[in-house]
Design an enzyme around this catalytic site. Structure first.
Site, short mmCIF file in Angstrom:
data_model
loop_
_atom_site.label_atom_id
_atom_site.label_comp_id
_atom_site.label_asym_id
_atom_site.label_seq_id
_atom_site.Cartn_x
_atom_site.Cartn_y
_atom_site.Cartn_z
N ASP A 298 40.02 77.25 12.93
CA ASP A 298 39.84 75.82 13.16
C ASP A 298 39.73 75.19 11.78
O ASP A 298 39.83 75.89 10.76
CB ASP A 298 38.56 75.55 14.00
CG ASP A 298 38.65 74.25 14.80
OD1 ASP A 298 38.71 73.17 14.16
OD2 ASP A 298 38.65 74.30 16.03
N ASP B 252 44.00 74.48 8.45
CA ASP B 252 44.51 73.23 9.01
C ASP B 252 45.93 73.54 9.50
O ASP B 252 46.79 73.91 8.68
CB ASP B 252 44.51 72.16 7.90
CG ASP B 252 45.04 70.82 8.38
OD1 ASP B 252 45.80 70.78 9.37
OD2 ASP B 252 44.72 69.81 7.73
N VAL B 253 46.17 73.39 10.79
CA VAL B 253 47.48 73.80 11.33
C VAL B 253 48.64 72.95 10.82
O VAL B 253 49.79 73.30 11.03
CB VAL B 253 47.50 73.83 12.88
CG1 VAL B 253 46.55 74.87 13.42
CG2 VAL B 253 47.23 72.45 13.47
N THR C 255 35.51 68.79 27.80
CA THR C 255 35.35 69.14 26.38
C THR C 255 35.06 67.85 25.61
O THR C 255 35.24 66.75 26.14
CB THR C 255 36.65 69.77 25.81
OG1 THR C 255 37.62 68.72 25.66
CG2 THR C 255 37.22 70.87 26.69
N ASN D 245 46.36 76.33 20.14
CA ASN D 245 45.61 75.42 21.01
C ASN D 245 45.07 74.20 20.27
O ASN D 245 44.70 73.22 20.91
CB ASN D 245 44.48 76.25 21.63
CG ASN D 245 43.41 75.42 22.25
OD1 ASN D 245 43.61 74.87 23.33
ND2 ASN D 245 42.28 75.28 21.56
N LYS E 247 53.15 66.81 23.80
CA LYS E 247 52.95 67.87 24.79
C LYS E 247 54.25 68.21 25.53
O LYS E 247 54.48 69.36 25.88
CB LYS E 247 51.83 67.48 25.75
CG LYS E 247 50.46 67.33 25.07
CD LYS E 247 50.02 68.61 24.35
CE LYS E 247 48.59 68.54 23.84
NZ LYS E 247 48.17 69.79 23.17
N TYR F 195 50.87 61.33 22.29
CA TYR F 195 50.27 62.55 22.88
C TYR F 195 51.22 63.14 23.93
O TYR F 195 51.48 64.35 23.94
CB TYR F 195 48.92 62.20 23.50
CG TYR F 195 48.17 63.40 24.04
CD1 TYR F 195 47.41 64.20 23.19
CD2 TYR F 195 48.21 63.73 25.39
CE1 TYR F 195 46.72 65.31 23.67
CE2 TYR F 195 47.53 64.83 25.88
CZ TYR F 195 46.78 65.62 25.02
OH TYR F 195 46.10 66.71 25.50
N1 LIG Z 1 40.19 68.43 27.35
C1 LIG Z 1 41.23 68.08 28.09
O1 LIG Z 1 41.07 67.37 29.09
C2 LIG Z 1 42.61 68.59 27.75
C3 LIG Z 1 43.62 68.41 28.71
C4 LIG Z 1 44.89 68.87 28.44
C5 LIG Z 1 45.18 69.49 27.22
N2 LIG Z 1 44.17 69.60 26.30
C6 LIG Z 1 44.53 70.26 25.04
O2 LIG Z 1 43.68 71.38 24.85
C7 LIG Z 1 43.62 71.66 23.45
C8 LIG Z 1 42.15 71.88 23.08
O3 LIG Z 1 41.46 70.67 23.30
P1 LIG Z 1 39.93 70.60 23.74
O4 LIG Z 1 39.87 69.76 24.94
O5 LIG Z 1 39.33 71.94 23.74
O6 LIG Z 1 39.38 69.67 22.55
P2 LIG Z 1 38.31 69.91 21.40
O7 LIG Z 1 38.30 68.65 20.64
O8 LIG Z 1 37.05 70.44 21.99
O9 LIG Z 1 38.97 71.09 20.51
C9 LIG Z 1 40.10 70.88 19.70
C10 LIG Z 1 39.90 71.66 18.41
O10 LIG Z 1 41.09 71.52 17.62
C11 LIG Z 1 40.67 71.42 16.27
N3 LIG Z 1 41.65 70.79 15.40
C12 LIG Z 1 42.01 69.48 15.36
N4 LIG Z 1 42.89 69.26 14.37
C13 LIG Z 1 43.12 70.45 13.78
C14 LIG Z 1 43.91 70.87 12.69
N5 LIG Z 1 44.68 70.01 12.00
N6 LIG Z 1 43.91 72.17 12.33
C15 LIG Z 1 43.12 73.06 13.00
N7 LIG Z 1 42.34 72.73 14.04
C16 LIG Z 1 42.34 71.43 14.41
C17 LIG Z 1 39.38 70.59 16.33
O11 LIG Z 1 38.61 70.76 15.15
C18 LIG Z 1 38.73 71.13 17.59
O12 LIG Z 1 37.80 72.18 17.31
C19 LIG Z 1 44.29 70.49 22.74
O13 LIG Z 1 45.59 70.89 22.35
C20 LIG Z 1 44.34 69.41 23.81
O14 LIG Z 1 45.39 68.52 23.60
C21 LIG Z 1 42.90 69.19 26.53
#
Ligand SMILES: NC(=O)c1ccc[n+]([C@@H]2O[C@H](COP(=O)([O-])OP(=O)(O)OC[C@H]3O[C@@H](n4cnc5c(N)ncnc54)[C@H](O)[C@@H]3O)[C@@H](O)[C@H]2O)c1
Length: 255
Positions: free
Chosen positions: A38, A64-65, A197, A91, A166, A162
């Protein structure tokens, strides 16, 4: 009974929080040795410590991705520490709010917000795949899961970049599945619905009842429920599954 991922080396991005953290924990519980990644910070270290406390073998590697040099080092370190890379969960991702585009339609959004969101949600996944696929091809196989979303399958209001990111993740997943099938690498996507989350905390506070009204099960998903699908897709039990976009959404896209 041996775990679903016994003996495998697995990499998780976005592992400090939410879905990534829950998946890293489940991977370890299912027998994998896990590289958690992360952005740098206490949350990443504490996620890796939680895996270790639960009896798993883990390392934290900040990256950083959006930075190819950091992604390359991340994959190298996963291979160096655990000898190979069997599973990767790409992810890391952000919502429009994180790039200053909350609630904006195309005409209101800045070019900077667009670029920033696509850099993380799309190019970040592509960069991770690029380096993971090379490592997996060298060793003769592997399994990748990318986090898409219900927003990869249908439109969502005021979320244009977004939704684009996706949809593109699903396209990347399908094209890589075709190109790497003969190399023994399976590539799938998971499409979560609304999951509890930090990413959706603000939206739930503002319009939680409205969001739940769109979900037939009338509740949010738990990060652990997404992790279950990811672990299965990464496991040998999903041996004939590639190029799939697995929905885990409480029925959202069934309507
Ligand atoms: N929560 C939802 O409802 C939901 C629904 C559909 C898809 N998603 C997807 O699930 C994935 C995880 O999201 P989540 O809900 O766990 O959110 P979250 O915010 O809890 O976790 C996302 C993580 O990604 C990290 N991150 C952000 N930018 C980054 C970068 N440049 N390099 C490395 N790490 C980075 C953040 O620091 C964070 O820890 C995401 O891709 C999100 O789009 C989430």
């Amino acid at each position: 009974m041996p775990g679903l991922l016994a003996g495998k080396s697995a990499l998780v991005t976005g592992a400090a929080s939410g879905i990534g953290r829950a998946t890293a924990l489940l991977f370890a519980r299912e027998g994998a040795r896990v590289t958690l990644s992360d952005l740098p910070g206490e949350a990443l270290e504490s996620a890796a410590a939680a895996v270790a406390d639960a009896g798993g073998e883990a390392q934290a590697v900040a990256a950083d991705v959006t930075r190819e040099d950091e992604v390359a080092t991340l994959v190298e370190r996963a291979v160096a520490r655990f000898g190979r890379l069997d599973c990767a969960f790409n992810n890391a991702g952000v919502a429009p709010r994180s790039v200053g585009a909350a609630g904006q339609r195309i005409g209101e959004m800045s070019r900077d917000s667009w670029d920033a969101l696509l850099a993380i949600n799309l190019t970040g996944v592509w960069l991770c795949m690029k380096h993971e696929l090379a490592a997996m091809e060298r060793q003769g196989g592997g399994a990748i899961v990318n986090t898409a979303s219900i927003g990869g399958l249908v439109g969502l209001p005021r979320s244009n970049a977004y939704v684009v990111s996706k949809h593109a993740v699903i396209g990347l997943t399908r094209s890589a599945a075709i190109d790497y099938a003969e190399a023994g690498i399976r590539v799938n996507a998971v499409c979560p619905g609304y999951v509890e989350t930090p990413m959706i905390g603000e939206s739930m506070a503002r319009r939680g009842e409205q969001i739940l009204g769109t979900v037939p099960m009338h509740r949010l998903g738990r990060p652990e429920e997404i992790a279950e699908a990811v672990a299965w897709l990464c496991s040998d039990r999903a041996g004939f599954v590639t190029g799939a976009a697995q929905v885990v959404d409480g029925g959202y896209t069934a309507v």
